[in-house]
Design a protein around this motif. Structure first.
Motif, PDB file in Angstrom:
ATOM      1  N   PHE A  10      -3.339   1.484 -12.462  1.00  0.00           N
ATOM      2  CA  PHE A  10      -4.084   0.356 -11.937  1.00  0.00           C
ATOM      3  C   PHE A  10      -3.684  -0.782 -12.681  1.00  0.00           C
ATOM      4  CE2 PHE A  10      -6.605   3.781 -10.385  1.00  0.00           C
ATOM      5  CZ  PHE A  10      -6.803   3.314  -9.095  1.00  0.00           C
ATOM      6  N   VAL A  11      -3.339  -1.850 -12.285  1.00  0.00           N
ATOM      7  CA  VAL A  11      -2.849  -3.226 -12.692  1.00  0.00           C
ATOM      8  C   VAL A  11      -3.897  -4.102 -12.131  1.00  0.00           C
ATOM      9  CG1 VAL A  11      -0.580  -2.762 -13.211  1.00  0.00           C
ATOM     10  CG2 VAL A  11      -1.122  -3.381 -11.009  1.00  0.00           C
ATOM     11  N   PRO A  12      -5.213  -3.950 -12.775  1.00  0.00           N
ATOM     12  CA  PRO A  12      -6.418  -4.872 -11.923  1.00  0.00           C
ATOM     13  C   PRO A  12      -5.973  -6.404 -12.258  1.00  0.00           C
ATOM     14  CG  PRO A  12      -7.128  -3.441 -13.885  1.00  0.00           C
ATOM     15  CD  PRO A  12      -5.963  -3.110 -13.712  1.00  0.00           C
ATOM     16  N   HIS A  13      -6.099  -7.093 -11.264  1.00  0.00           N
ATOM     17  CA  HIS A  13      -6.093  -8.705 -11.118  1.00  0.00           C
ATOM     18  C   HIS A  13      -4.942  -9.076 -12.119  1.00  0.00           C
ATOM     19  CE1 HIS A  13     -10.132 -10.137 -10.001  1.00  0.00           C
ATOM     20  NE2 HIS A  13      -9.424  -9.933  -9.115  1.00  0.00           N
ATOM     21  N   LYS A  26     -11.334  -4.765 -11.502  1.00  0.00           N
ATOM     22  CA  LYS A  26     -11.493  -4.066 -12.724  1.00  0.00           C
ATOM     23  C   LYS A  26     -12.773  -2.946 -12.331  1.00  0.00           C
ATOM     24  CE  LYS A  26      -9.454  -6.913 -15.922  1.00  0.00           C
ATOM     25  NZ  LYS A  26      -9.633  -7.535 -17.374  1.00  0.00           N
ATOM     26  N   THR A  27     -13.808  -3.261 -11.592  1.00  0.00           N
ATOM     27  CA  THR A  27     -14.689  -2.522 -11.094  1.00  0.00           C
ATOM     28  C   THR A  27     -14.485  -1.442 -10.184  1.00  0.00           C
ATOM     29  OG1 THR A  27     -16.490  -4.112 -11.617  1.00  0.00           O
ATOM     30  CG2 THR A  27     -17.051  -2.321  -9.730  1.00  0.00           C
ATOM     31  N   ILE A  28     -13.565  -1.885  -9.126  1.00  0.00           N
ATOM     32  CA  ILE A  28     -12.987  -0.880  -8.210  1.00  0.00           C
ATOM     33  C   ILE A  28     -12.243   0.233  -8.875  1.00  0.00           C
ATOM     34  CG2 ILE A  28     -11.547  -0.765  -6.170  1.00  0.00           C
ATOM     35  CD1 ILE A  28     -12.541  -3.721  -5.296  1.00  0.00           C
ATOM     36  N   SER A  29     -11.208  -0.198  -9.840  1.00  0.00           N
ATOM     37  CA  SER A  29     -10.495   0.781 -10.364  1.00  0.00           C
ATOM     38  C   SER A  29     -10.900   1.524 -11.342  1.00  0.00           C
ATOM     39  CB  SER A  29      -9.208   0.133 -10.797  1.00  0.00           C
ATOM     40  OG  SER A  29      -9.443  -0.845 -11.770  1.00  0.00           O
ATOM     41  N   PHE A  63      -1.303   0.769  -8.273  1.00  0.00           N
ATOM     42  CA  PHE A  63      -2.439  -0.148  -7.473  1.00  0.00           C
ATOM     43  C   PHE A  63      -2.955  -1.194  -7.876  1.00  0.00           C
ATOM     44  CE2 PHE A  63      -3.020   4.569  -6.009  1.00  0.00           C
ATOM     45  CZ  PHE A  63      -2.428   4.375  -4.595  1.00  0.00           C
ATOM     46  N   GLY A  64      -3.705  -2.061  -7.299  1.00  0.00           N
ATOM     47  CA  GLY A  64      -4.224  -3.049  -7.927  1.00  0.00           C
ATOM     48  C   GLY A  64      -4.117  -4.426  -7.014  1.00  0.00           C
ATOM     49  N   GLY A  65      -3.288  -4.423  -6.080  1.00  0.00           N
ATOM     50  CA  GLY A  65      -3.229  -5.402  -4.958  1.00  0.00           C
ATOM     51  C   GLY A  65      -2.247  -6.674  -5.141  1.00  0.00           C
ATOM     52  N   SER A  66      -1.796  -6.754  -6.430  1.00  0.00           N
ATOM     53  CA  SER A  66      -1.058  -7.725  -6.952  1.00  0.00           C
ATOM     54  C   SER A  66       0.237  -7.492  -7.754  1.00  0.00           C
ATOM     55  CB  SER A  66      -1.554  -8.902  -7.343  1.00  0.00           C
ATOM     56  OG  SER A  66      -2.163  -8.617  -8.725  1.00  0.00           O
ATOM     57  N   PHE A  67       0.767  -6.345  -7.588  1.00  0.00           N
ATOM     58  CA  PHE A  67       1.899  -5.997  -8.602  1.00  0.00           C
ATOM     59  C   PHE A  67       3.119  -6.783  -8.654  1.00  0.00           C
ATOM     60  CE2 PHE A  67       5.907  -3.647 -10.032  1.00  0.00           C
ATOM     61  CZ  PHE A  67       5.381  -3.086 -11.068  1.00  0.00           C
ATOM     62  N   THR A  68       3.540  -7.329  -7.395  1.00  0.00           N
ATOM     63  CA  THR A  68       4.779  -8.323  -7.608  1.00  0.00           C
ATOM     64  C   THR A  68       4.397  -9.743  -8.008  1.00  0.00           C
ATOM     65  OG1 THR A  68       4.566  -8.830  -5.072  1.00  0.00           O
ATOM     66  CG2 THR A  68       6.133  -6.890  -5.837  1.00  0.00           C
ATOM     67  N   SER A  93       9.012   9.564  -6.106  1.00  0.00           N
ATOM     68  CA  SER A  93       8.930   8.069  -5.464  1.00  0.00           C
ATOM     69  C   SER A  93       8.112   7.266  -6.072  1.00  0.00           C
ATOM     70  CB  SER A  93       8.741   8.466  -3.841  1.00  0.00           C
ATOM     71  OG  SER A  93       7.367   8.766  -3.664  1.00  0.00           O
ATOM     72  N   ILE A  94       8.089   6.168  -5.994  1.00  0.00           N
ATOM     73  CA  ILE A  94       7.073   4.780  -6.323  1.00  0.00           C
ATOM     74  C   ILE A  94       6.707   4.151  -5.245  1.00  0.00           C
ATOM     75  CG2 ILE A  94       6.936   2.901  -7.881  1.00  0.00           C
ATOM     76  CD1 ILE A  94       9.515   3.963  -9.367  1.00  0.00           C
ATOM     77  N   ARG A  95       5.520   3.897  -5.187  1.00  0.00           N
ATOM     78  CA  ARG A  95       4.825   2.992  -4.526  1.00  0.00           C
ATOM     79  C   ARG A  95       3.948   1.931  -5.300  1.00  0.00           C
ATOM     80  NH1 ARG A  95       1.077   4.778   0.124  1.00  0.00           N
ATOM     81  NH2 ARG A  95       2.096   6.855  -0.212  1.00  0.00           N
ATOM     82  N   ILE A  96       3.950   0.837  -4.338  1.00  0.00           N
ATOM     83  CA  ILE A  96       3.461  -0.414  -4.964  1.00  0.00           C
ATOM     84  C   ILE A  96       2.441  -1.081  -4.103  1.00  0.00           C
ATOM     85  CG2 ILE A  96       5.229  -0.980  -6.624  1.00  0.00           C
ATOM     86  CD1 ILE A  96       5.177  -3.534  -4.594  1.00  0.00           C
TER      87      ILE A  96
END
Length: 357
Positions: A10-13, A26-29, A63-68, A93-96
């Motif tokens: 997780f990469v939160p926010h 940070k709460t969700i993850s 995960f976290g919604g804003s990797f890029t 594999s990798i997923r983002i």
């Protein structure tokens, strides 16, 4: 068939340019600190040590919604960590997961270099007014553009949508599903909106400016959406947020959920509801007063046919006075069923008459 494993990182926010009104990553993850390459490497090693390597297909998921949206240098660092395990053939594999306004050709070339397979976009709604009300910071036109680019570059496309956003209606949710289907995602996630602590939505809820969907209504809407995606053979990989210490019943002490259609088995409520509707429809088509019916199903479907806490069995008895008998049959395809009437109401009356004679 290989067992599927996902290593979640997780990469939160991190790098996210917006504070969506419903979001506290940070709460969700459940993760309170930002991700580093050292921490990512440790997470991967720990997961791999517990996975049986034989017949395993392992995917690392950011995960976290804003990797890029995070800084290029940090993207590279995290991707390099994951790619190392692909080169060692320990990971497949990798997923983002990212925002639709944070996708362009340069970014996609970078992801391609590190063998990223799947890109999931946080779409949430196809209605620009609702996106604006939710402070998403992007339009649905961004979703269309990003989705087409992702598919053109050969990635597997995923979409995430939400149900019950402020001012969103059932028609809005259905129109969102229709719009996503046109973009041909391989996978989708459906998230009913929960009111989480320390969000703008919590303030709106407290002031009486937002009313979350009741559980029953959320389930009914999601049933319609699942039907739509299933018909187009789009895989639904999640329905509802995963239960954690933080994402739990609002009545629990440690829960960060204030209100909303939370249920620990939300997906089962949706899928068992679909089975109930299908069984009732087939019974009505028989054109006889049914007392006892046998439903033959694949063993994988048993729990959903029975329903959460035997809800389907109990409802059929209570509403239609029908006894449900299940028979497991591996020759029946998953999601399919065969129905046979074991006893009609006339049979039942005749039996009672014979007993009383």
């Amino acid at each position: 068939m290989k067992k599927q494993y996902i290593i979640p990182i997780f990469v939160p926010h991190l790098g996210c340019p917006n504070d969506c009104i419903f979001c506290n990553q940070k709460t969700i993850s459940g993760q309170k600190k930002n991700m580093t390459k050292e921490e990512a490497d440790k997470i991967i090693k720990d997961y791999l040590s517990s996975i049986e390597k034989e017949d395993a297909e392992v995917e690392i998921a950011f995960f976290g919604g804003s990797f890029t949206a995070i800084e290029e240098e940090q993207q590279e660092e995290l991707l390099q960590v994951a790619y190392k395990y692909i080169k060692e053939k320990k990971v497949s594999s990798i997923r983002i997961s990212t925002r639709p306004d944070c996708i362009d050709k340069k970014i996609l070339k970078r992801l391609k270099k590190y063998k990223v397979k799947t890109i999931e976009l946080g779409v949430q709604s196809a209605n620009n007014y609702i996106l604006q009300k939710s402070n998403r910071g992007h339009s649905f036109e961004d979703v269309i553009k990003a989705s087409k680019l992702i598919r053109w570059y050969g990635f597997e496309l995923g979409h995430q949508m939400m149900v019950g956003l402020p001012e969103s209606t059932r028609i809005d949710e259905i129109n969102t599903a229709k719009a996503l289907i046109k973009l041909k995602p391989k996978i989708v996630r459906i998230y009913p909106v929960l009111v989480v602590k320390n969000t703008k939505l919590e303030k709106d809820y407290t002031k009486g400016n937002y009313e979350p969907l009741p559980l029953v209504q959320a389930v009914e809407i999601c049933k319609e959406l699942v039907n739509m995606f299933n018909k187009k053979k789009i895989s639904i990989i999640r329905i509802g947020l995963q239960t954690t210490e933080e994402i739990a019943n609002p009545s629990e002490e440690n829960s960060e959920v204030v209100a909303g259609p939370y249920h620990p088995a939300f997906r089962q409520l949706v899928e068992s509801g679909l089975w109930y509707d299908a069984i009732v429809y087939k019974i009505k088509q028989l054109n006889v007063k049914v007392k006892e019916v046998e439903v033959r199903i694949n063993p994988i479907d048993v729990n959903n046919v029975i329903g959460h806490k035997k809800d389907n069995v109990l409802k059929l008895k209570e509403i239609y006075d029908v006894d449900l008998v299940l028979k497991q049959d591996e020759s029946i395809k998953q999601g399919k069923s065969k129905i046979e009437v074991l006893k009609t109401y006339d049979d039942f009356i005749e039996e009672k008459r014979n007993i009383n004679v």
